[in-house]
Write an enzyme that holds these catalytic residues in place. Sequence first.
Site, mmCIF file in Angstrom:
data_model
loop_
_atom_site.group_PDB
_atom_site.id
_atom_site.type_symbol
_atom_site.label_atom_id
_atom_site.label_comp_id
_atom_site.label_asym_id
_atom_site.label_seq_id
_atom_site.Cartn_x
_atom_site.Cartn_y
_atom_site.Cartn_z
ATOM 1 N N SER A 9 50.445 -17.764 -10.185
ATOM 2 C CA SER A 9 50.647 -19.225 -10.222
ATOM 3 C C SER A 9 50.014 -19.527 -8.939
ATOM 4 C CB SER A 9 51.942 -19.829 -10.211
ATOM 5 O OG SER A 9 52.068 -21.075 -10.271
ATOM 6 N N HIS A 34 46.888 -19.018 -13.190
ATOM 7 C CA HIS A 34 47.835 -19.989 -14.126
ATOM 8 C C HIS A 34 48.047 -21.292 -12.871
ATOM 9 C CE1 HIS A 34 51.709 -20.799 -16.511
ATOM 10 N NE2 HIS A 34 51.830 -21.403 -15.314
ATOM 11 N N ASP A 36 50.017 -24.704 -12.736
ATOM 12 C CA ASP A 36 51.248 -25.560 -13.108
ATOM 13 C C ASP A 36 50.971 -26.982 -12.872
ATOM 14 O OD1 ASP A 36 53.392 -23.847 -13.610
ATOM 15 O OD2 ASP A 36 52.879 -22.833 -11.600
ATOM 16 N N MET A 38 52.006 -30.564 -12.850
ATOM 17 C CA MET A 38 53.235 -31.777 -13.126
ATOM 18 C C MET A 38 52.756 -33.205 -12.694
ATOM 19 S SD MET A 38 55.803 -29.226 -11.041
ATOM 20 C CE MET A 38 55.699 -27.239 -10.962
ATOM 21 N N HIS A 68 49.259 -24.892 -17.730
ATOM 22 C CA HIS A 68 50.775 -24.987 -18.290
ATOM 23 C C HIS A 68 51.100 -26.654 -17.929
ATOM 24 C CE1 HIS A 68 55.359 -24.593 -17.495
ATOM 25 N NE2 HIS A 68 54.976 -25.476 -18.404
ATOM 26 N N MET A 70 53.090 -29.719 -17.705
ATOM 27 C CA MET A 70 54.629 -30.374 -17.712
ATOM 28 C C MET A 70 54.138 -31.825 -17.287
ATOM 29 S SD MET A 70 56.179 -27.412 -15.194
ATOM 30 C CE MET A 70 54.801 -26.477 -14.747
ATOM 31 N N MET A 139 60.247 -20.440 -20.129
ATOM 32 C CA MET A 139 60.641 -20.854 -18.669
ATOM 33 C C MET A 139 61.947 -20.091 -18.447
ATOM 34 S SD MET A 139 58.064 -22.653 -17.395
ATOM 35 C CE MET A 139 58.929 -22.803 -15.887
ATOM 36 N N ASP A 177 57.675 -17.417 -17.216
ATOM 37 C CA ASP A 177 57.426 -18.092 -15.918
ATOM 38 C C ASP A 177 58.685 -18.492 -15.157
ATOM 39 O OD1 ASP A 177 56.615 -19.613 -13.956
ATOM 40 O OD2 ASP A 177 55.346 -21.044 -15.236
#
Length: 223
Positions: A9, A34, A36, A38, A68, A70, A139, A177
């Site tokens: 990540s 990866h 993330d 957000m 991913h 979020m 998660m 993850d």
Amino acid sequence: MKPYLIAPSILSANFTKLGEEVDKVLEAGADVVHFDVMDNHYVPNLTIGPLVCQALRKHGVTADIDVHLMVQPVDDMIKQFADAGASYISFHPEASQHVDRSLQLIIDSGCKPGLVFNPATPLQLLDHVMDKLHHILLMSVNPGFGGQSFIPHSLDKLKQTRALIDESGLDIRLEIDGGVKIDNIRAIAAAGADMFVAGSAIFGEANYQKVIEQMRTELALVN
């Protein structure tokens, strides 16, 4: 079982030299990059957007990029990340008004779709969409911040999810993850995971290759 994939990540990477960091971790033996993503709305943190994905592609990164999301709502960001060069895109069912529609949007955008389950999100939400999924991401921490500890009961949820995948007969990856490290990756794999997101466990060490090799040594011992 599919071949194991290690997906560092970049949330834990050094952002002042991100292209170099991603090059180094891929040269060290990582399989997937990866992301993330957000939005400080669905989760209490703000990270990166599609321009970073696009920049890494322009930098020359050819490995699969696993995004991913979020974020809430998700549909517009799906299109933006697909256009920026994402390979896989996953989202949380709580963040979509219409889960099936969002999955189809990922497929229509040319990416591989995934659905993400927080520690307390029930797996029943899989019942009517498994035929659309490339991967399921569990998660093993509550999303929002890197460096958290693995939640032990995630192993039971992994086993349940693996059983659902096997019963379905579908070709679906099972991704994990949160808190994945050398000392627990074997148990996580034994519970059914075949794709492992690790942030600080890799980027927090000076020698990325050594960490990834140690992870693969542990994975080779899974019965």
